[in-house]
Write an enzyme that holds these catalytic residues in place. Sequence first.
Site, short mmCIF file in Angstrom:
data_model
loop_
_atom_site.label_atom_id
_atom_site.label_comp_id
_atom_site.label_asym_id
_atom_site.label_seq_id
_atom_site.Cartn_x
_atom_site.Cartn_y
_atom_site.Cartn_z
CG ASP A 52 9.52 2.48 2.15
OD1 ASP A 52 8.75 1.73 2.78
OD2 ASP A 52 9.70 3.67 2.46
CD1 TRP A 53 3.70 -1.46 0.17
CD2 TRP A 53 3.79 -2.12 2.30
NE1 TRP A 53 2.63 -2.30 0.38
CE2 TRP A 53 2.66 -2.72 1.69
CE3 TRP A 53 4.04 -2.40 3.64
CZ2 TRP A 53 1.79 -3.55 2.38
CZ3 TRP A 53 3.17 -3.23 4.34
CH2 TRP A 53 2.06 -3.80 3.70
#
Length: 740
Positions: A281-282
Amino acid sequence: MKKLYFILAFTVLGFNSFGQKTIDQKVSELLSKMTLEEKVGQLVQYSGFEYATGPQNSNSASVLDEIKKGNVGSMLNVAGAEETRKFQELALKSRLKIPLLFGQDVIHGYRTTFPVNLGQAASWDLGLIEKSERIAATEASAYGIHWTFAPMVDVARDPRWGRVMEGSGEDTYLGTLIGLARIKGFQGKGLGNLDAIMACAKHFAAYGAAVGGRDYNSVDMSLRQLNETYLPPFKAAAEAGVATFMNSFNDINGIPATANNYILRDLLKGKWNYKGFVVSDWGSIGEMVPHGYAKDNKEAAEKAINAGSDMDMESRAYMAELPNLVKEGKVDPKLIDDAARRILVKKFEMGLFDDPYRFSNENRQKEQLNNPENRKFGREFGSKSIVLLKNEKNILPLSKTIKTVALIGPFGKETVANHGFWSVAFKDDNQRIITQFDGIKNQLDKNSTLFYAKGANIDDQDKSMFAEALETAKKADVVIMTLGEGSAMSGEAKSRSNLHFTGVQEDLLKEIAKTGKPIVLMINAGRPLVFDWAADNIPTIVYTWWLGTEAGNSIADVLFGTVNPGGKLPMSFPRTVGQVPIYYNHYNTGRPAKNNTDRNYVSAYIDLDNDPKFPFGYGLSYTQFKYSDMNLSSTNLKGNQTLNISVIISNTGKYDGEEVVQLYIRDLVGKVIRPVQELKGFQKVFIKKGESKTINFTLTPENLKFFDDQLNYDWEGGEFDIMVGTDSHNVQAKRINWSK
């Protein structure tokens, strides 16, 4: 002619030289030509420069340069035929001319938005959910997008967590089936078709169990609970061929999911034999440093790749650190090859080596700019997602010839808010989204009058608009109140400690109620809210979520009876925040409460009833359904026999309608404690007024299996309660004995 030119060009450059080889052979051949840095480049994902879904750290000039060097494998937040073509042209300037993958958060629609995902789950309609993702994939792929970061299949039992709006609620079984429908919708007939995009099962894993419902927080649970409650939707997604997985931000029992060998290597890529790739994820790789699990980005990169994270989204750790880590002997080059292979396989499957621009087609984009059929479906889906919570005085459905109606509340003329969180913004949203006011007005008779007053803002203490709202209410035969939470109050990083109506909205409702006018309360939200005063004092309540592009029309269709509401809650609605988390499939205790008000030395709060305000699976209709003649094929079964269950559902009311018939079981005694109820089946059936239908379910020992404390997955003989009903609290039950 233009397309032919590109195909010829790629043939000259060697991109059709793979001939009739298998994808695996093509990837092996390509890997043999790649430098270590080029392989690592395939593991790198950066964001575009206009729209970010995390802390932006991209420098546009350096990113563009890295793409030209072949050091970037994927971009997110780059969309549109023209824009994706420009980025792809840069990638084809690299030595090996490996095309980019373009990812985007296509969560509940793209150009046409549909209800927020939790609202979709309230439809309990797998066919509609799949079709919505089919449309989303068709629209998104026409804008040059290859890959969506959806579906979110996290099981979530705490409405304080803002991302409940993105999932399917508290139940593992329902959430698994909905997740599979979404994957099928996104990926269509298979990757490589122009209307199919790569799906992504997220967030792996247990993100929905973040402590206190606080986003990005820790998760601490037994491996048995992890395997039984939180992992099944992911296992099913892997078996269904979901293209990618995404890591969750949280740690699991002290190990960040991004570097968690147990879930990534042992389960996903080991026991489950998953062949797709895993994206962080980011920034989640770099975030292992503040987690305290890695001292710097170098160590974070080492731990992430060794654990099985294939692509680095916006941490900038892999490109900077992996080549040196390989040279230092800290990372096996075979792991780099494996990660790059998984990503390259998807690029071949998508057909990007045959034509990198095949999804960047402006004509296809124009066709999906305002597809009327998609909007028509969005209207239907919105109405099927609405849940009728109360209709005690049968105010609904309203007559279209009612003389005067007042719409009061801060959401009555909202446009963009109807998208809900996680939607892609378009410049013409204000013009094309149907407001609640317009939807209602369009269905009223030409001789009827619709008044409007905002009454209050969403989230402040300003009561200056109360007077106008009161005067407006006094002029109307019926008042429609539209209250709730702002559309940006549910979603990522939108955890809330207080789930009541914000600002002075409840005060406004109380003042309008004093007029004595009939009130229909519509609640706009992305999660379960706490509204006890309204639930106790307002006889008509409709939960409208955030319904998307056609919101106003969907709502009006239900208010005026064009559509008979049939939605059911996918999460339990609490009485107070202090009751959270509350969910239907909890374990019993040694001192269970005997009833809803039993508080004497039992597991209960001394100041609160025990049940939720509205239970899981709950939802009313304008008609009435009667359950009768529940029959079991046997009350004593042995071994691998099948239990057949039937029940007669009769529509005894005045309207045709849909009912979600729900099947639950309870394993009364086990080697580990079993839940008081488990959903094991449901059917959504349309029944005409005066008609009866026999609904059939089957159970086999497979439906009885569970994980014990040693993580053995099996069933054991004993007594079981079989329950059928309209929601988790209103069921008929019969007991059986099933021996092994």
